[in-house]
Design an enzyme around this catalytic site. Structure first.
Site, PDB file in Angstrom:
ATOM      1  N   LYS A 273       0.851  -1.192   0.000  1.00 54.76           N
ATOM      2  CA  LYS A 273       0.000   0.000   0.000  1.00 54.76           C
ATOM      3  C   LYS A 273       0.886   1.241   0.000  1.00 54.76           C
ATOM      4  O   LYS A 273       1.721   1.414   0.876  1.00 54.76           O
ATOM      5  CB  LYS A 273      -0.906  -0.002   1.235  1.00 54.76           C
ATOM      6  CG  LYS A 273      -1.710   1.282   1.416  1.00 54.76           C
ATOM      7  CD  LYS A 273      -2.445   1.297   2.754  1.00 54.76           C
ATOM      8  CE  LYS A 273      -3.109   2.640   3.017  1.00 54.76           C
ATOM      9  NZ  LYS A 273      -3.755   2.698   4.353  1.00 54.76           N
ATOM     10  N   ASP A 278      -2.511  10.598   3.259  1.00 52.59           N
ATOM     11  CA  ASP A 278      -3.907  10.198   3.438  1.00 52.59           C
ATOM     12  C   ASP A 278      -4.662  11.209   4.292  1.00 52.59           C
ATOM     13  O   ASP A 278      -4.534  11.230   5.521  1.00 52.59           O
ATOM     14  CB  ASP A 278      -3.977   8.814   4.095  1.00 52.59           C
ATOM     15  CG  ASP A 278      -5.415   8.331   4.261  1.00 52.59           C
ATOM     16  OD1 ASP A 278      -6.289   8.873   3.563  1.00 52.59           O
ATOM     17  OD2 ASP A 278      -5.629   7.418   5.071  1.00 52.59           O
ATOM     18  N   LYS A 285     -10.261  12.913   7.813  1.00 53.13           N
ATOM     19  CA  LYS A 285      -9.826  12.511   9.138  1.00 53.13           C
ATOM     20  C   LYS A 285     -10.049  13.653  10.129  1.00 53.13           C
ATOM     21  O   LYS A 285      -9.935  14.821   9.782  1.00 53.13           O
ATOM     22  CB  LYS A 285      -8.339  12.137   9.119  1.00 53.13           C
ATOM     23  CG  LYS A 285      -8.018  10.865   8.353  1.00 53.13           C
ATOM     24  CD  LYS A 285      -6.536  10.569   8.402  1.00 53.13           C
ATOM     25  CE  LYS A 285      -6.207   9.321   7.596  1.00 53.13           C
ATOM     26  NZ  LYS A 285      -6.755   8.098   8.208  1.00 53.13           N
ATOM     27  N   ASP A 296       1.644   6.620   5.348  1.00 51.21           N
ATOM     28  CA  ASP A 296       0.672   5.645   4.854  1.00 51.21           C
ATOM     29  C   ASP A 296       1.159   4.907   3.607  1.00 51.21           C
ATOM     30  O   ASP A 296       0.430   4.095   3.042  1.00 51.21           O
ATOM     31  CB  ASP A 296      -0.666   6.335   4.578  1.00 51.21           C
ATOM     32  CG  ASP A 296      -1.862   5.427   4.835  1.00 51.21           C
ATOM     33  OD1 ASP A 296      -1.689   4.420   5.543  1.00 51.21           O
ATOM     34  OD2 ASP A 296      -2.954   5.720   4.335  1.00 51.21           O
ATOM     35  N   ASP A 355     -12.044   6.977   3.616  1.00 50.43           N
ATOM     36  CA  ASP A 355     -10.848   6.786   4.430  1.00 50.43           C
ATOM     37  C   ASP A 355     -10.501   5.307   4.564  1.00 50.43           C
ATOM     38  O   ASP A 355      -9.514   4.958   5.207  1.00 50.43           O
ATOM     39  CB  ASP A 355     -11.040   7.418   5.813  1.00 50.43           C
ATOM     40  CG  ASP A 355      -9.717   7.598   6.552  1.00 50.43           C
ATOM     41  OD1 ASP A 355      -8.673   7.657   5.883  1.00 50.43           O
ATOM     42  OD2 ASP A 355      -9.729   7.669   7.796  1.00 50.43           O
ATOM     43  N   GLU A 357      -9.387   3.595   2.125  1.00 48.10           N
ATOM     44  CA  GLU A 357      -8.882   3.644   0.747  1.00 48.10           C
ATOM     45  C   GLU A 357      -7.773   2.644   0.461  1.00 48.10           C
ATOM     46  O   GLU A 357      -7.583   2.215  -0.681  1.00 48.10           O
ATOM     47  CB  GLU A 357      -8.381   5.053   0.425  1.00 48.10           C
ATOM     48  CG  GLU A 357      -6.960   5.396   0.849  1.00 48.10           C
ATOM     49  CD  GLU A 357      -6.695   5.292   2.344  1.00 48.10           C
ATOM     50  OE1 GLU A 357      -5.564   4.964   2.731  1.00 48.10           O
ATOM     51  OE2 GLU A 357      -7.625   5.530   3.140  1.00 48.10           O
ATOM     52  N   ARG A 359      -7.426  -0.478   1.125  1.00 47.09           N
ATOM     53  CA  ARG A 359      -7.911  -1.764   0.605  1.00 47.09           C
ATOM     54  C   ARG A 359      -8.323  -1.649  -0.854  1.00 47.09           C
ATOM     55  O   ARG A 359      -8.304  -2.637  -1.578  1.00 47.09           O
ATOM     56  CB  ARG A 359      -9.063  -2.263   1.473  1.00 47.09           C
ATOM     57  CG  ARG A 359     -10.305  -1.414   1.469  1.00 47.09           C
ATOM     58  CD  ARG A 359     -11.228  -1.693   2.646  1.00 47.09           C
ATOM     59  NE  ARG A 359     -10.636  -1.224   3.910  1.00 47.09           N
ATOM     60  CZ  ARG A 359     -11.200  -1.384   5.097  1.00 47.09           C
ATOM     61  NH1 ARG A 359     -12.369  -1.999   5.209  1.00 47.09           N
ATOM     62  NH2 ARG A 359     -10.609  -0.930   6.194  1.00 47.09           N
TER      63      ARG A 359
END
Length: 511
Positions: A273, A278, A285, A296, A355, A357, A359
């Site tokens: 990933k 993010d 967030k 991230d 959020d 995201e 996956r």
């Protein structure tokens, strides 16, 4: 990077700024007092066998991470002795200290010697494995990220990392010792490169610049590289990666790194990933959760580092790395909660929370990796806060579609000193992701959210392919103080586990 040398010199005659020795808490027949560890015999002898008592007077207990400095004895060419704690003395003294204890002690000492030009390490060294652990500890513990400091500010009081370390008790001409040093150097240098990437601010590291860095390294080490930009992703139907990156001015990328040893070798695919920042997207967030979101992309950094390390070591395995890179930002073009994305696999996903995201980008990359029918796929991601709640900040969770493979991954992580824990994929949690609109939703039940994410990813692994998922959300970024060989900031979590999995695959001992 700190320069390492293998030395057969006697401790008293070696010129250095400091001499590092190990001490431990006594146990069993040794009693409960401080014990001087093997490697420090010459120092203890110079103190007439009273070194343990002197150190105890100075407050030393042998606890892990403890550092005690004292003047070197008469006749030594090093002015200072640095005694570092190894923890409790092993019950079986002949078995020696485990590699992680040595790694941590070397890392603590290397950090304590910031500003020194040269240090000699006389830690317990019984075999090549001990040598490799000590070398890794030094190289990882001496790490410093100073790219954005001009030296006029607080750069560890203006001091540079330890410049050189001589490892005493090593055998410079021994093949096993030389191989251990070579491995430790390659793995540590690439792990530190991953740390650099994680620590780089998001205004300088975006999907395009990350792809460029990966491309340059791949060319340097004979790794084939392919980069899919927005146009190629759109043409290929990578709806997950495109959907996550839709709100950013920096377009997404999918980078494929291919290290090939032999057509007949086993094939391990690694998927990372790579959300270079993010914000949470439209599902923004809350305040206080954005400041460290440059980390991230730690999963992609780990995969990148592992593939390059495998190439540098010439492992007899084919390793393919997939870096799913995007920046998750809110804007007029961003994916909205309620949107439906058509993934590379052809499945549709209803986005209930932008959020969640990671996956989405991993799903596309997992399906792409599956098309090559590798012997196994391992993905790595800072995926869920739920995993941090479950396992804390120093342990990553391991899920898999095969119990034996999951156990093998956990065992590999333990071998290299990375705390991990096997986690289940309960089938009853899958129903929570049913969507009235699409094939699946990107959210399910809140409780067990880390396991729900794993179940989502499993949907995008090709049939019959062994797969494991590493959720490194906790240990990927250290917001506290440094410990052992782990610095503040990016840690490079999972790099060593991935390299070990590649080695095990090459040896035919993984699945």
């Amino acid at each position: 990077m700190t320069a390492l040398t293998l030395s057969t010199a006697a401790a008293p005659g070696l010129r250095a700024d400091a001499l590092v020795i190990g001490v431990a808490k006594g146990s069993g027949s040794k009693g409960a007092g401080l014990v001087v560890a093997p490697g420090a015999e010459a120092v203890d002898q110079a103190y007439d066998g009273k070194l343990a008592g002197i150190l105890e007077t100075l407050g030393a207990s042998g606890s892990e991470g403890e550092v005690t400095k004292l003047p070197a004895p008469s006749g030594f060419k090093t002015p200072v002795v640095v005694a570092v704690g190894l923890g409790t003395l092993p019950e079986d003294e002949e078995a020696g200290f485990d590699g992680e204890a040595l790694r941590k002690a070397a890392g603590v000492a290397a950090r304590a010697l910031t500003g020194s030009k040269k240090a000699a390490f006389a830690l317990p060294l019984a075999d090549a494995a001990d040598l490799g652990a000590i070398a890794e500890g030094v190289l990882l513990g001496a790490y410093s990220f100073d790219t954005y400091k001009d030296g006029s500010g607080d750069r560890k009081n203006g001091k540079a990392p330890l410049a050189e370390a001589a490892l005493l008790g090593a055998k410079p001409r021994d093949k096993a010792h030389k191989a251990a040093l070579e491995r430790a150097t390659a793995v540590s240098e690439e792990l530190n490169r991953a740390r650099d990437l994680i620590n780089t601010p998001p205004n300088d590291l975006n999907p395009e610049s990350f792809a460029a860095i990966a491309t340059a390294a791949a060319k340097e080490h004979g790794i084939k590289v392919q980069v899919l930009d927005e146009k190629a992703l759109a043409k290929g139907g990578y709806g997950g990666i495109l959907g996550v990156g839709a709100g950013s001015a920096s377009g997404p990328r999918l980078v494929k790194l291919t290290y090939t040893h032999s057509r007949n070798a086993k094939h391990l695919a690694l998927v990372g990933k790579g959300i270079t920042y993010d914000s949470g997207g439209i599902s923004l967030k809350p305040a206080g959760h954005n400041e460290t979101m440059k980390c991230d992309m730690s999963g992609a950094a780990a995969v990148f580092a592992a593939v390059v390390a495998a190439a540098r070591l010439g492992l007899e395995v084919n390793v393919t790395g997939w870096l799913a890179l995007a920046e998750n930002m809110p804007s007029g073009s961003a994916t909205r909660p309620g949107d439906v994305l058509r993934m590379f696999s052809g499945k549709t996903v209803e986005v209930l929370n932008t959020d969640a995201e990671g996956r989405l980008v991993l799903a596309d990359a997992l399906w792409a990796a599956s098309q090559e029918k590798p012997d196994a796929i391992v993905d790595v991601a800072t995926l869920t806060g739920a995993m941090v709640l479950a396992l804390g900040n120093r342990t990553f969770g391991v899920m898999a579609n095969d119990d034996a493979f999951r156990a093998a991954v956990v065992e590999a992580a333990e071998e290299v000193g990375e705390p991990s824990w096997p986690m289940p994929l309960p089938e009853h949690l899958r129903k929570g992701m049913d969507s009235p609109t699409a094939d699946i939703a990107n959210m399910g039940e809140r409780m067990g959210g880390g396991l729900v994410a794993g179940l989502f990813l499993r949907e995008f692994v090709g049939e019959g392919i062994t797969w494991a998922h590493l959720d490194i959300a906790g240990p990927a970024f250290n917001e506290g103080g440094p410990f052992g060989y782990t610095p503040k900031g990016g840690t490079g979590s999972a790099v060593r586990t991935l390299v070990r999995l590649a080695e095990l695959t090459a040896a035919g001992d993984l699945g």
